[in-house]
Design a protein around this motif. Structure first.
Motif, PDB file in Angstrom:
ATOM      1  N   VAL A   1     111.085  64.720  17.843  1.00  0.00           N
ATOM      2  CA  VAL A   1     111.094  64.449  19.351  1.00  0.00           C
ATOM      3  C   VAL A   1     111.139  62.883  19.431  1.00  0.00           C
ATOM      4  O   VAL A   1     111.811  62.426  20.397  1.00  0.00           O
ATOM      5  N   LEU A   2     110.130  62.283  18.982  1.00  0.00           N
ATOM      6  CA  LEU A   2     109.919  60.958  19.293  1.00  0.00           C
ATOM      7  C   LEU A   2     111.221  60.133  18.870  1.00  0.00           C
ATOM      8  O   LEU A   2     111.646  59.356  19.806  1.00  0.00           O
ATOM      9  N   LEU A   3     111.886  60.345  17.911  1.00  0.00           N
ATOM     10  CA  LEU A   3     112.789  59.544  17.363  1.00  0.00           C
ATOM     11  C   LEU A   3     114.061  59.883  18.273  1.00  0.00           C
ATOM     12  O   LEU A   3     115.101  59.239  18.626  1.00  0.00           O
ATOM     13  N   GLU A   4     114.354  61.209  18.353  1.00  0.00           N
ATOM     14  CA  GLU A   4     115.396  61.623  19.199  1.00  0.00           C
ATOM     15  C   GLU A   4     115.501  61.074  20.755  1.00  0.00           C
ATOM     16  O   GLU A   4     116.379  60.573  21.201  1.00  0.00           O
ATOM     17  N   HIS A   5     114.415  60.997  21.518  1.00  0.00           N
ATOM     18  CA  HIS A   5     114.338  60.693  22.543  1.00  0.00           C
ATOM     19  C   HIS A   5     113.901  59.041  22.632  1.00  0.00           C
ATOM     20  O   HIS A   5     114.239  58.361  23.779  1.00  0.00           O
ATOM     21  N   ALA A   6     113.795  58.200  21.458  1.00  0.00           N
ATOM     22  CA  ALA A   6     113.623  56.869  21.584  1.00  0.00           C
ATOM     23  C   ALA A   6     114.941  56.108  21.206  1.00  0.00           C
ATOM     24  O   ALA A   6     115.054  54.677  20.924  1.00  0.00           O
TER      25      ALA A   6
ATOM     26  N   ALA B   1      96.070  60.877  13.036  1.00  0.00           N
ATOM     27  CA  ALA B   1      97.532  60.344  12.810  1.00  0.00           C
ATOM     28  C   ALA B   1      98.214  61.639  13.386  1.00  0.00           C
ATOM     29  O   ALA B   1      99.383  61.235  14.198  1.00  0.00           O
ATOM     30  N   TYR B   2      97.894  62.830  13.505  1.00  0.00           N
ATOM     31  CA  TYR B   2      98.390  63.845  14.203  1.00  0.00           C
ATOM     32  C   TYR B   2      98.429  63.517  15.610  1.00  0.00           C
ATOM     33  O   TYR B   2      99.577  63.905  16.284  1.00  0.00           O
ATOM     34  N   LEU B   3      97.214  63.223  16.186  1.00  0.00           N
ATOM     35  CA  LEU B   3      97.185  62.957  17.529  1.00  0.00           C
ATOM     36  C   LEU B   3      98.009  61.897  18.139  1.00  0.00           C
ATOM     37  O   LEU B   3      98.550  61.754  19.089  1.00  0.00           O
ATOM     38  N   ALA B   4      97.988  60.864  17.055  1.00  0.00           N
ATOM     39  CA  ALA B   4      99.041  59.705  17.620  1.00  0.00           C
ATOM     40  C   ALA B   4     100.456  60.170  17.576  1.00  0.00           C
ATOM     41  O   ALA B   4     101.337  59.908  18.442  1.00  0.00           O
TER      42      ALA B   4
ATOM     43  N   PRO C   1     105.419  60.632  21.368  1.00  0.00           N
ATOM     44  CA  PRO C   1     106.677  61.171  22.169  1.00  0.00           C
ATOM     45  C   PRO C   1     106.429  61.191  23.499  1.00  0.00           C
ATOM     46  O   PRO C   1     107.489  61.254  24.352  1.00  0.00           O
ATOM     47  N   LEU C   2     105.288  61.321  24.261  1.00  0.00           N
ATOM     48  CA  LEU C   2     105.139  61.399  25.657  1.00  0.00           C
ATOM     49  C   LEU C   2     105.835  60.143  26.205  1.00  0.00           C
ATOM     50  O   LEU C   2     106.469  60.211  27.348  1.00  0.00           O
ATOM     51  N   PHE C   3     105.684  58.932  25.710  1.00  0.00           N
ATOM     52  CA  PHE C   3     106.329  57.799  26.162  1.00  0.00           C
ATOM     53  C   PHE C   3     107.666  57.658  25.796  1.00  0.00           C
ATOM     54  O   PHE C   3     108.408  57.358  26.950  1.00  0.00           O
ATOM     55  N   ALA C   4     108.146  58.227  24.974  1.00  0.00           N
ATOM     56  CA  ALA C   4     109.576  58.430  24.580  1.00  0.00           C
ATOM     57  C   ALA C   4     110.244  59.133  25.449  1.00  0.00           C
ATOM     58  O   ALA C   4     111.308  58.916  25.935  1.00  0.00           O
TER      59      ALA C   4
ATOM     60  N   ALA D   1     108.569  71.970  19.376  1.00  0.00           N
ATOM     61  CA  ALA D   1     107.537  71.017  19.242  1.00  0.00           C
ATOM     62  C   ALA D   1     106.312  71.142  20.143  1.00  0.00           C
ATOM     63  O   ALA D   1     105.037  70.781  19.660  1.00  0.00           O
ATOM     64  N   ALA D   2     106.444  71.372  21.347  1.00  0.00           N
ATOM     65  CA  ALA D   2     105.420  71.715  22.505  1.00  0.00           C
ATOM     66  C   ALA D   2     104.564  72.919  21.859  1.00  0.00           C
ATOM     67  O   ALA D   2     103.260  72.862  21.894  1.00  0.00           O
ATOM     68  N   VAL D   3     105.405  74.082  21.541  1.00  0.00           N
ATOM     69  CA  VAL D   3     104.605  75.042  21.382  1.00  0.00           C
ATOM     70  C   VAL D   3     103.651  75.280  20.079  1.00  0.00           C
ATOM     71  O   VAL D   3     102.585  75.295  19.826  1.00  0.00           O
ATOM     72  N   LEU D   4     104.492  74.546  19.073  1.00  0.00           N
ATOM     73  CA  LEU D   4     103.620  74.394  17.733  1.00  0.00           C
ATOM     74  C   LEU D   4     102.589  73.034  17.796  1.00  0.00           C
ATOM     75  O   LEU D   4     101.563  73.283  17.079  1.00  0.00           O
ATOM     76  N   GLY D   5     103.279  72.165  18.539  1.00  0.00           N
ATOM     77  CA  GLY D   5     101.843  70.897  18.789  1.00  0.00           C
ATOM     78  C   GLY D   5     100.694  71.468  19.328  1.00  0.00           C
ATOM     79  O   GLY D   5      99.540  70.988  18.862  1.00  0.00           O
ATOM     80  N   VAL D   6     100.694  72.420  20.445  1.00  0.00           N
ATOM     81  CA  VAL D   6      99.492  72.731  20.871  1.00  0.00           C
ATOM     82  C   VAL D   6      98.788  73.780  19.854  1.00  0.00           C
ATOM     83  O   VAL D   6      97.553  73.727  19.602  1.00  0.00           O
ATOM     84  N   ALA D   7      99.512  74.681  19.213  1.00  0.00           N
ATOM     85  CA  ALA D   7      99.084  75.619  18.438  1.00  0.00           C
ATOM     86  C   ALA D   7      98.269  74.786  17.156  1.00  0.00           C
ATOM     87  O   ALA D   7      97.155  75.349  16.654  1.00  0.00           O
TER      88      ALA D   7
END
Length: 498
Positions: free
Chosen positions: A310-315, A260-263, A268-271, A286-292
């Protein structure tokens, strides 16, 4: 209309109601809860101590950085009995869920449709493994969501909300070790906002936010550990013993929560790729904590929130499924609008709150003793009660059972180790593994620690040490309970010890 809105539960409120009922009526079962209870009780009775009061092996010193959670749970136990910590967890999880739904709505520009609901569902799947555990990271999850809401408000132009962060820093650092995420979120968002909108006004606001970021960081030092707390997150993460704990390892691909986390990390990459304008203010943290979180799965529940935002804001702009046949697109659009109308017209957070109030009132009138509110198949209460009747001494025990020993028997029964982890030098962790697996040197460890009692798990690999001690002799069994055995050392009369 307003009354109808308050009474009608939305999607998040319905989920919160179910979780409040399930968690609020759950028996106590997490081993770590009991070292928090033991620590909270010790603080209330004796104050703070740099010397570990629960063991003779914890020579690295006691760092009660989450003392606030322990004290709060002890006070709730005295008021509500065994239900106190369970109701606290239920309240924290429910409140976090409702605030997350609000944060997702802001990111989606108020349109909480199917995508917002899917994002919430993914976040909950990532959080789900933590729900059955009565631990302080529920406080950390809630306070992180509060920080997210404050940052969203600041990005919308509200500078006064920055005053929340110094107070948030003080409270958070005394409740959970994730406190550093608050200043980090504000600071990285401020830098991103300055990059999004270059100009004197944007720079001025960013500098002001960074100043409050520093204030929140410094405020964390207003606790029993003082300035030492500033380096504690780094120190703890670098401890070799920390790397052996499951939640500090990379994400486990055998767990559904990891997928679920990987999804959430991939969506967000598509959005972002399709967005006409990208927001560095949301992407940077999101990028820094997401990689961590990929490296340390403990961070995943926090990172999942930022990735969903990030997903909702950009989509936000397009609310249709592109590239699909017309009928399917229309069906999606209608269903999406129906969910959005339901979400907009429902403010039913009242229901989980009422349920928790009712459960609190019932337990305040009829508190359940702790021993009756513990899952007996998990915690060996009979063995612990027997231990409490014996003279104080040193107990040889496994990693997880140390906390229950300190709480139910008391600090006079010195544990060999417990899952607080950081008070114990790496040599103690290595000695524990020698005993557990029968590695060379286990007899020297036994001689050096010289225990009076043994509380040990029977199942493999616990049976390795038990079989060897039976062969050596010198121990007598007193109790067998919930998969554990309690043995007492048989000593000569001259020692005057058990």
């Amino acid at each position: 209309m307003r009354m109808r809105s308050l009474l009608l539960p939305g999607p998040a409120a319905l989920i919160a109601l179910v979780l409040a009922a399930r968690l609020g009526m759950s028996p106590l079962k997490n081993f770590d809860l009991f070292f928090h209870l033991a620590g909270g009780r010790f603080v209330l009775e004796h104050g703070f101590s740099r010397v570990d009061p629960f063991s003779v092996t914890g020579t690295a010193g006691w760092v009660p950085h989450e003392w606030g959670f322990g004290v709060l749970c002890v006070m709730l136990l005295r008021w509500l009995g065994a239900a106190g910590p369970a109701l606290l967890v239920a309240a924290l999880v429910s409140a976090n869920l409702l605030l997350l739904w609000k944060a997702l709505g802001r990111a989606a520009s108020g349109h909480r449709g199917l995508l917002a609901l899917a994002a919430l569902g993914a976040i909950l799947v990532v959080h789900a493994p933590t729900w059955p555990q009565e631990r302080p990271y529920h406080v950390g999850h809630l306070l992180f969501t509060v920080a997210v809401l404050c940052v969203q408000s600041w990005r919308a132009g509200n500078d006064r909300v920055l005053w929340v962060f110094p107070f948030l820093g003080v409270a958070w650092a005394n409740l959970h070790g994730s406190w550093l995420l608050g200043p980090a979120l504000l600071g990285s968002t401020a830098v991103g906002a300055a990059l999004d909108s270059p100009g004197p006004e944007s720079r001025r606001r960013a500098v002001r936010a960074l100043a409050f970021c520093v204030a929140a960081f410094l405020g964390a030092g207003l606790g029993p550990d003082g300035p030492n707390i500033y380096l504690y997150p780094l120190h703890h993460s670098l401890l070799p013993s920390t790397q052996t704990i499951v939640e500090w390892r990379p994400i486990d691909l055998n767990a559904g929560s990891s997928w679920a986390y990987l999804a959430l990390a991939g969506a967000p990459l598509f959005a972002v790729g399709a967005a006409s304008k990208r927001s560095v203010a949301s992407l940077l943290p999101a990028a820094v904590l997401g990689v961590a979180a990929i490296k340390v799965q403990r961070h995943a529940p926090f990172a999942a929130v930022l990735l969903a935002l990030v997903l909702l804001e950009h989509a936000a702009a397009a609310r249709t499924v592109t590239g699909t046949p017309g009928p399917l697109r229309r069906f999606w659009s209608r269903l999406d609008d129906a969910v959005a109308r339901w979400s907009a017209g429902a403010r039913g957070g009242l229901w989980p709150a009422l349920l928790l109030v009712m459960l609190t009132a019932v337990h305040a009138l009829h508190p359940t003793p702790v021993e009756q509110g513990v899952r007996r198949s998990t915690i060996p209460l009979t063995a612990l009660a027997t231990l409490r009747t014996l003279p104080p001494g040193k107990v040889l025990n496994g990693f997880v059972i140390g906390g229950p020993i300190s709480y139910f028997a008391g600090p006079d029964y010195k544990v060999f180790i417990d899952s607080r982890n950081d008070p114990f030098p790496m040599s103690v962790h290595e000695d524990h593994d020698k005993l557990l697996w029968g590695e060379p040197g286990w007899e020297e460890v036994l001689t050096r620690y010289d225990p009076d009692y043994l509380l040990w798990e029977e199942e493999n690999p616990g049976n390795i040490l038990l079989d060897r001690l039976r062969a050596r002799g010198g121990w007598r069994e007193l109790s067998r309970d919930s998969g554990y055995v309690l043995w007492v050392r048989e000593r000569s009369q001259a020692t005057g010890r058990p």
